[in-house]
Design a protein around this motif. Structure first.
Motif, mmCIF file in Angstrom:
data_model
loop_
_atom_site.group_PDB
_atom_site.id
_atom_site.type_symbol
_atom_site.label_atom_id
_atom_site.label_comp_id
_atom_site.label_asym_id
_atom_site.label_seq_id
_atom_site.Cartn_x
_atom_site.Cartn_y
_atom_site.Cartn_z
ATOM 1 N N HIS A 136 0.824 -1.205 0.000
ATOM 2 C CA HIS A 136 0.000 0.000 0.000
ATOM 3 C C HIS A 136 0.866 1.266 0.000
ATOM 4 O O HIS A 136 0.525 2.265 -0.626
ATOM 5 N N LEU A 137 1.990 1.203 0.712
ATOM 6 C CA LEU A 137 2.854 2.376 0.835
ATOM 7 C C LEU A 137 3.827 2.484 -0.345
ATOM 8 O O LEU A 137 4.568 3.462 -0.453
ATOM 9 N N GLY A 138 3.849 1.453 -1.199
ATOM 10 C CA GLY A 138 4.701 1.489 -2.380
ATOM 11 C C GLY A 138 6.166 1.203 -2.088
ATOM 12 O O GLY A 138 7.054 1.704 -2.793
ATOM 13 N N VAL A 139 6.410 0.443 -1.043
ATOM 14 C CA VAL A 139 7.788 0.043 -0.738
ATOM 15 C C VAL A 139 7.806 -1.473 -0.548
ATOM 16 O O VAL A 139 6.755 -2.111 -0.467
ATOM 17 N N SER A 140 9.003 -2.038 -0.449
ATOM 18 C CA SER A 140 9.090 -3.474 -0.184
ATOM 19 C C SER A 140 8.982 -3.691 1.322
ATOM 20 O O SER A 140 9.283 -2.790 2.114
ATOM 21 N N PRO A 141 8.555 -4.873 1.758
ATOM 22 C CA PRO A 141 8.506 -5.149 3.194
ATOM 23 C C PRO A 141 9.866 -4.911 3.855
ATOM 24 O O PRO A 141 9.933 -4.347 4.952
ATOM 25 N N GLY A 142 10.924 -5.294 3.161
ATOM 26 C CA GLY A 142 12.269 -5.091 3.713
ATOM 27 C C GLY A 142 12.576 -3.617 3.919
ATOM 28 O O GLY A 142 13.178 -3.219 4.925
ATOM 29 N N ASP A 143 12.161 -2.795 2.965
ATOM 30 C CA ASP A 143 12.394 -1.347 3.094
ATOM 31 C C ASP A 143 11.616 -0.754 4.255
ATOM 32 O O ASP A 143 12.121 0.109 4.983
ATOM 33 N N LEU A 144 10.378 -1.225 4.420
ATOM 34 C CA LEU A 144 9.557 -0.696 5.503
ATOM 35 C C LEU A 144 10.188 -1.045 6.857
ATOM 36 O O LEU A 144 10.280 -0.199 7.753
ATOM 37 N N VAL A 145 10.653 -2.283 6.975
ATOM 38 C CA VAL A 145 11.310 -2.695 8.214
ATOM 39 C C VAL A 145 12.580 -1.872 8.434
ATOM 40 O O VAL A 145 12.822 -1.366 9.539
ATOM 41 N N ALA A 146 13.378 -1.723 7.355
ATOM 42 C CA ALA A 146 14.632 -0.978 7.490
ATOM 43 C C ALA A 146 14.366 0.449 7.958
ATOM 44 O O ALA A 146 15.082 1.005 8.798
ATOM 45 N N ARG A 147 13.301 1.030 7.427
ATOM 46 C CA ARG A 147 12.952 2.405 7.802
ATOM 47 C C ARG A 147 12.500 2.476 9.265
ATOM 48 O O ARG A 147 12.846 3.392 9.996
ATOM 49 N N GLY A 160 2.117 3.340 24.402
ATOM 50 C CA GLY A 160 2.775 4.589 24.010
ATOM 51 C C GLY A 160 2.594 4.885 22.535
ATOM 52 O O GLY A 160 2.711 3.988 21.699
ATOM 53 N N TYR A 161 2.295 6.143 22.244
ATOM 54 C CA TYR A 161 2.241 6.606 20.859
ATOM 55 C C TYR A 161 3.619 7.175 20.521
ATOM 56 O O TYR A 161 4.039 8.171 21.101
ATOM 57 N N LEU A 162 4.308 6.532 19.575
ATOM 58 C CA LEU A 162 5.665 6.936 19.221
ATOM 59 C C LEU A 162 5.650 7.787 17.965
ATOM 60 O O LEU A 162 4.946 7.473 17.001
ATOM 61 N N VAL A 163 6.432 8.850 17.992
ATOM 62 C CA VAL A 163 6.510 9.736 16.830
ATOM 63 C C VAL A 163 7.979 9.943 16.450
ATOM 64 O O VAL A 163 8.874 9.733 17.269
ATOM 65 N N ALA A 164 8.189 10.354 15.215
ATOM 66 C CA ALA A 164 9.527 10.694 14.760
ATOM 67 C C ALA A 164 9.402 11.725 13.647
ATOM 68 O O ALA A 164 8.514 11.628 12.801
ATOM 69 N N ASP A 165 10.295 12.702 13.677
ATOM 70 C CA ASP A 165 10.235 13.769 12.675
ATOM 71 C C ASP A 165 10.411 13.242 11.257
ATOM 72 O O ASP A 165 9.811 13.742 10.313
ATOM 73 N N ASP A 166 11.271 12.233 11.103
ATOM 74 C CA ASP A 166 11.630 11.826 9.750
ATOM 75 C C ASP A 166 10.907 10.552 9.297
ATOM 76 O O ASP A 166 11.298 9.918 8.341
ATOM 77 N N TRP A 167 9.853 10.170 10.008
ATOM 78 C CA TRP A 167 9.055 9.018 9.576
ATOM 79 C C TRP A 167 8.112 9.477 8.468
ATOM 80 O O TRP A 167 7.284 10.363 8.684
ATOM 81 N N PRO A 168 8.226 8.924 7.273
ATOM 82 C CA PRO A 168 7.528 9.525 6.129
ATOM 83 C C PRO A 168 6.111 9.013 5.893
ATOM 84 O O PRO A 168 5.401 9.563 5.060
ATOM 85 N N PHE A 169 5.711 7.955 6.595
ATOM 86 C CA PHE A 169 4.482 7.283 6.174
ATOM 87 C C PHE A 169 3.259 7.718 6.989
ATOM 88 O O PHE A 169 3.360 8.030 8.167
ATOM 89 N N ALA A 174 0.569 8.662 11.823
ATOM 90 C CA ALA A 174 2.003 8.952 11.843
ATOM 91 C C ALA A 174 2.700 8.235 12.994
ATOM 92 O O ALA A 174 3.869 8.480 13.253
ATOM 93 N N PHE A 175 1.970 7.361 13.693
ATOM 94 C CA PHE A 175 2.483 6.772 14.930
ATOM 95 C C PHE A 175 2.935 5.335 14.745
ATOM 96 O O PHE A 175 2.443 4.608 13.891
ATOM 97 N N SER A 176 3.874 4.935 15.616
ATOM 98 C CA SER A 176 4.143 3.528 15.827
ATOM 99 C C SER A 176 3.829 3.238 17.290
ATOM 100 O O SER A 176 3.785 4.138 18.122
ATOM 101 N N GLY A 177 3.624 1.947 17.581
ATOM 102 C CA GLY A 177 3.296 1.584 18.954
ATOM 103 C C GLY A 177 3.359 0.083 19.117
ATOM 104 O O GLY A 177 3.594 -0.651 18.162
#
Lengths: 286, 216
Positions: free
Chosen positions: B109-120, B138-147, B169-172
């Protein structure tokens, strides 16, 4: 060590003290007895410090028997309290002998009994409190028949003698609660704010420790949709998109996405804890 | 460039709700207020755009709290760089087995490979912005997270504890089993929630977090 055995329950029975404030930033609500004044009074009647854990009993039906002689008291709701079949009444200290049963009848007034035993209910402490948080599932499991609860050490203070003036049974009929301004009062129309203060409301049958939905006129929103979730305090009245107000209580989610347009003042929350489903509630400016 | 001043909103007799322009301001203000809170401040509860300041009004009256907040706003939120999360705490490293149920579909959906998403996800320096949804979540944020990740159309009724996910824009990571609508990309064995620990949550607001790929 004294313990008591729960022989029967009717409505929900939970261990509650004055809760665990200060953990909302970790996602944990304060929880604690909904009628805090009633818990403090029940504790005082048996010589306990105010915040010792007791049992919060919805509507009655609790029967328990200690394995040693034990002082106890029942406050909050108003109804029959029997020891070995003898009526001893609520809002006073009474003594139950080892092996005798205490039986709490269906409340005639109010909704939640608070039962204190001398020494307190000694269940494990979680995050500084013995309160059961029904939403987060933290604290002692709800109490059912067959459960044995440990009783804590006797406090230094003796059982006070003067307890005859301690009875404040919950009101029947309409109950008036004080309202403070909420952070998002401007999310409903002026007419809706006026309606909140001037209407007769009824507490929904779905009311619990998380929140009490109010049935009455729809409160028209000025701003549609939801907020980005924001922290709430006890007594916050949030209004859904459909205009339905709900008072958030001790086991609430620590953040919410519906606008909070008013806040029930802290001093009125004990009263609200005793309002039965269907009973009338009105508001005044606190 | 000027931006809107935070607004102080009434929130009962013992709290003030501060509405900020956005999460960066919330983080900066949270840092400033938590640096040296006066006696009588009971709790600071950050959220996505707001920060609740809870006090014991007998020890720290609301009027004093309002002045304290306004002073922190002036000091902490000049129109300069947003919060960077440069708190003195060490980065927390969380090991993740990136074999989440939604990884392949989401990467597609994001137009990347699974490996790229993990690497990011691994390369990103995250910060716990606030806790929401459940204890210790916890809601995690990062300035340079593009997705920007859409939530599931239909939430799962059961997400296992330790599931690592993305939403918006969060990870958790789910501290306990619960329902949930986040896209699951992996799973961790980290002790995210232990009510008998102090603090009970591993991910506390302000904490800097990095993920590392666990090797099976």
């Amino acid at each position: 060590m004294t313990s008591l055995r729960v022989e029967a329950t009717g409505g929900l029975v939970l261990v509650q003290d004055l809760g665990r404030p200060g953990h909302a930033h970790l996602g944990v609500a304060p929880s604690g007895a909904l009628d805090r004044g009633a818990l403090a009074l029940a504790n005082r009647l048996v010589g306990n410090p105010d915040g010792v854990a007791g049992l919060e009993v919805v509507l009655g039906g609790l029967r328990f028997a200690p394995d040693r002689d034990l002082w106890f008291s029942v406050t909050g709701a108003w109804g029959s309290v029997r020891v070995a079949g003898r009526e001893v009444g609520p809002y006073r200290a009474a003594r139950v002998r080892a092996g005798e049963s205490v039986e709490i009848g269906t409340a005639e007034r109010g909704l939640r009994y608070l039962v204190a035993v001398r020494g307190g209910i000694d269940e494990p402490v979680v995050l500084g409190s013995r309160s059961r948080d029904t939403l987060a599932g933290i604290g002692p499991e709800p109490v059912g028949a067959g459960r044995v609860l440990a009783v804590g050490r006797e406090p230094a203070a003796s059982v006070p003698l003067l307890d005859d003036d301690a009875a404040y049974p919950p009101p029947v009929g309409s109950v008036t609660l004080g309202l403070l301004p909420g952070p998002r009062a401007d999310w409903v129309t002026d007419a809706a704010l006026a309606a909140l203060h001037e209407s007769r409301w009824r507490v929904s049958a779905s009311a619990d420790r998380v929140g009490a939905r109010l049935e009455g006129p729809s409160l028209e929103r000025r701003v549609p949709g939801e907020l980005v979730s924001e922290p709430t305090v006890a007594g916050s009245i949030q209004v859904t998109g459909a205009g339905v107000p709900t008072v958030l209580l001790a086991d609430r989610p620590v953040t919410g996405g519906y606008p909070v347009v008013a806040i029930v003042e802290p001093g009125s929350l004990d009263l609200l804890a005793q309002v039965r489903p269907g009973q009338e509630v009105r508001f005044r400016h606190a | 460039m000027s931006r809107p001043e935070p607004r102080l909103l009434p929130s009962g007799r013992s709290a003030i709700l501060v509405e900020c322009d956005g999460l960066d301001d919330v983080l900066a203000l949270h840092d400033a207020l938590s640096a040296d809170p006066p006696d009588g401040v009971v709790e600071l509860v950050p959220a996505a755009r707001t920060l609740l300041v809870a006090v014991d009004p007998d020890r720290f009256p609301l009027e004093s709290a309002a002045s304290w907040i306004r002073r922190a706003v002036r000091d902490a939120l000049p129109a300069v760089a947003p919060a960077t999360g440069e708190t003195p705490s060490d980065d927390l490293v969380i090991e993740v087995d990136y074999r989440g149920e939604d990884l392949a579909d989401l990467a597609d959906h994001l137009g990347v490979s699974p490996g790229d998403l993990v690497a990011r996800h691994v390369a990103t320096r995250w910060r716990v912005a606030f806790i929401g949804f459940a204890p210790g979540f916890g809601y995690l944020v990062a300035d340079d997270w593009p997705f920007d990740v859409p939530r599931l159309d239909v939430a799962r009724t059961r997400v296992p504890p330790g599931a690592v996910g993305l939403a918006g824009a969060f990870s958790g990571a789910y501290p306990r089993e619960s329902p949930g609508g986040w896209r699951l990309i992996g799973r961790t064995d980290a002790a995210l929630w232990d009510p008998h620990a102090d603090p009970p949550a591993l991910l506390v607001p302000g904490r800097v977090v990095r993920f590392r790929e666990a090797r099976a």
